[in-house]
Design a protein around this motif. Structure first.
Motif, PDB file in Angstrom:
ATOM      1  N   ASP A  88       0.838  -1.196   0.000  1.00  0.00           N
ATOM      2  CA  ASP A  88       0.000   0.000   0.000  1.00  0.00           C
ATOM      3  C   ASP A  88       0.877   1.251   0.000  1.00  0.00           C
ATOM      4  OD1 ASP A  88       0.798  -0.449   2.689  1.00  0.00           O
ATOM      5  OD2 ASP A  88      -0.821   0.813   3.422  1.00  0.00           O
ATOM      6  N   HIS A  89       0.368   2.294  -0.607  1.00  0.00           N
ATOM      7  CA  HIS A  89       1.114   3.542  -0.725  1.00  0.00           C
ATOM      8  C   HIS A  89       1.211   4.215   0.648  1.00  0.00           C
ATOM      9  CE1 HIS A  89       2.747   6.997  -2.836  1.00  0.00           C
ATOM     10  NE2 HIS A  89       2.012   7.751  -2.051  1.00  0.00           N
ATOM     11  N   HIS A  90       2.420   4.517   1.047  1.00  0.00           N
ATOM     12  CA  HIS A  90       2.628   5.169   2.339  1.00  0.00           C
ATOM     13  C   HIS A  90       3.957   5.916   2.330  1.00  0.00           C
ATOM     14  CE1 HIS A  90       4.951   1.462   2.742  1.00  0.00           C
ATOM     15  NE2 HIS A  90       5.683   2.116   3.625  1.00  0.00           N
ATOM     16  N   HIS A  91       4.187   6.682   3.377  1.00  0.00           N
ATOM     17  CA  HIS A  91       5.434   7.407   3.565  1.00  0.00           C
ATOM     18  C   HIS A  91       5.916   7.134   4.982  1.00  0.00           C
ATOM     19  CE1 HIS A  91       5.055   9.387  -0.288  1.00  0.00           C
ATOM     20  NE2 HIS A  91       3.762   9.552  -0.016  1.00  0.00           N
ATOM     21  N   HIS A  92       7.005   7.784   5.393  1.00  0.00           N
ATOM     22  CA  HIS A  92       7.598   7.462   6.689  1.00  0.00           C
ATOM     23  C   HIS A  92       7.853   8.665   7.579  1.00  0.00           C
ATOM     24  CE1 HIS A  92       9.118   3.925   4.245  1.00  0.00           C
ATOM     25  NE2 HIS A  92       8.394   3.377   5.190  1.00  0.00           N
ATOM     26  N   LEU A  93       7.678   8.440   8.871  1.00  0.00           N
ATOM     27  CA  LEU A  93       8.219   9.310   9.904  1.00  0.00           C
ATOM     28  C   LEU A  93       9.543   8.652  10.281  1.00  0.00           C
ATOM     29  CD1 LEU A  93       5.084   9.722  12.205  1.00  0.00           C
ATOM     30  CD2 LEU A  93       5.968  11.386  10.575  1.00  0.00           C
ATOM     31  N   CYS A 107      -0.731  11.265   1.998  1.00  0.00           N
ATOM     32  CA  CYS A 107       0.245  11.590   0.961  1.00  0.00           C
ATOM     33  C   CYS A 107       0.050  13.021   0.481  1.00  0.00           C
ATOM     34  CB  CYS A 107       0.095  10.633  -0.218  1.00  0.00           C
ATOM     35  SG  CYS A 107       1.246  10.973  -1.574  1.00  0.00           S
ATOM     36  N   PRO A 108       1.101  13.832   0.506  1.00  0.00           N
ATOM     37  CA  PRO A 108       0.972  15.219   0.046  1.00  0.00           C
ATOM     38  C   PRO A 108       0.676  15.321  -1.449  1.00  0.00           C
ATOM     39  CG  PRO A 108       3.263  14.689   0.451  1.00  0.00           C
ATOM     40  CD  PRO A 108       2.453  13.520   0.939  1.00  0.00           C
ATOM     41  N   PHE A 119       3.497  19.396 -16.508  1.00  0.00           N
ATOM     42  CA  PHE A 119       4.537  18.676 -15.770  1.00  0.00           C
ATOM     43  C   PHE A 119       4.099  17.220 -15.612  1.00  0.00           C
ATOM     44  CE2 PHE A 119       6.895  17.277 -12.020  1.00  0.00           C
ATOM     45  CZ  PHE A 119       8.158  17.780 -12.296  1.00  0.00           C
ATOM     46  N   THR A 120       4.963  16.290 -16.023  1.00  0.00           N
ATOM     47  CA  THR A 120       4.656  14.871 -15.900  1.00  0.00           C
ATOM     48  C   THR A 120       5.380  14.322 -14.679  1.00  0.00           C
ATOM     49  OG1 THR A 120       4.468  14.664 -18.292  1.00  0.00           O
ATOM     50  CG2 THR A 120       4.776  12.623 -17.033  1.00  0.00           C
ATOM     51  N   ILE A 121       4.620  13.917 -13.703  1.00  0.00           N
ATOM     52  CA  ILE A 121       5.195  13.371 -12.468  1.00  0.00           C
ATOM     53  C   ILE A 121       5.531  11.902 -12.692  1.00  0.00           C
ATOM     54  CG2 ILE A 121       4.745  12.839 -10.044  1.00  0.00           C
ATOM     55  CD1 ILE A 121       2.844  15.302 -10.058  1.00  0.00           C
ATOM     56  N   THR A 122       6.775  11.541 -12.380  1.00  0.00           N
ATOM     57  CA  THR A 122       7.208  10.150 -12.550  1.00  0.00           C
ATOM     58  C   THR A 122       7.395   9.418 -11.229  1.00  0.00           C
ATOM     59  OG1 THR A 122       9.525  10.808 -12.607  1.00  0.00           O
ATOM     60  CG2 THR A 122       8.359  10.681 -14.730  1.00  0.00           C
ATOM     61  N   GLY A 123       7.349  10.146 -10.142  1.00  0.00           N
ATOM     62  CA  GLY A 123       7.506   9.521  -8.831  1.00  0.00           C
ATOM     63  C   GLY A 123       7.664  10.602  -7.784  1.00  0.00           C
ATOM     64  N   HIS A 124       7.678  10.185  -6.531  1.00  0.00           N
ATOM     65  CA  HIS A 124       7.888  11.129  -5.439  1.00  0.00           C
ATOM     66  C   HIS A 124       8.357  10.385  -4.198  1.00  0.00           C
ATOM     67  CE1 HIS A 124       3.843   9.701  -4.462  1.00  0.00           C
ATOM     68  NE2 HIS A 124       4.087  10.085  -3.222  1.00  0.00           N
ATOM     69  N   LYS A 125       8.886  11.164  -3.265  1.00  0.00           N
ATOM     70  CA  LYS A 125       9.350  10.632  -1.994  1.00  0.00           C
ATOM     71  C   LYS A 125       9.021  11.678  -0.939  1.00  0.00           C
ATOM     72  CE  LYS A 125      13.455   8.657   0.139  1.00  0.00           C
ATOM     73  NZ  LYS A 125      14.845   8.289  -0.072  1.00  0.00           N
TER      74      LYS A 125
END
Length: 144
Positions: A88-93, A107-108, A119-125
């Motif tokens: 699942d899509h998630h991020h980290h503290l 997710c921001p 603008f073509t988004i290819t990924g993020h962190k």
């Protein structure tokens, strides 16, 4: 990711299984937090007296390229941890003191308008840095 899965990825991609590689991966399996190359070297120096930073960095880079390890940069130093087992899509503290992580499921990117067609988004962190409860309490009690 766990140790067995990591070793299977290496095997499937045609990389040699060595004791050093298994021991490096076993360390990440046990620690469950971000580690720097110096942490790996300190942990394994007793077992491999001739172990060098070059060997550590080469293997960390390989594991990262294979998707076994995730990397981030904390205070100007690359740090690594096992890739998340969840799909699942998630991020980290991320605790900047001990390296422990916690998943956050907001997710921001959800706030970025899809109308931004130029603008073509290819990924993020997205990572949030701070202190976990234990490290924050320790810092408060020592006045740091």
């Amino acid at each position: 990711m766990n140790l067995e899965q990591a070793l299977n990825v290496m095997k499937e991609k045609g990389y040699k299984h060595t004791g050093k590689r298994e021991d490096i991966l076993a360390l990440f399996s046990r620690e469950k937090r971000y580690l720097a190359a110096k942490d790996v070297l300190q942990a394994l120096q007793g077992t491999y007296s001739g172990l060098s930073f070059d060997t550590i960095y080469r293997n960390l880079s390989l594991f990262s390229n294979l998707g076994i390890l995730e990397e981030t940069e904390l205070e100007g130093e690359k740090k690594y941890r096992f890739a998340c087992s969840t799909d699942d899509h998630h991020h980290h503290l991320i605790c900047v003191e001990c390296g422990k992580t916690k998943h956050i499921h907001t997710c921001p990117m959800d706030t970025i308008s899809e109308e931004e067609s130029s603008f073509t988004i290819t990924g993020h962190k997205f990572e949030v840095y701070g202190y976990c409860g234990a490290c924050g309490e320790r810092r408060s009690s020592t006045g740091a």
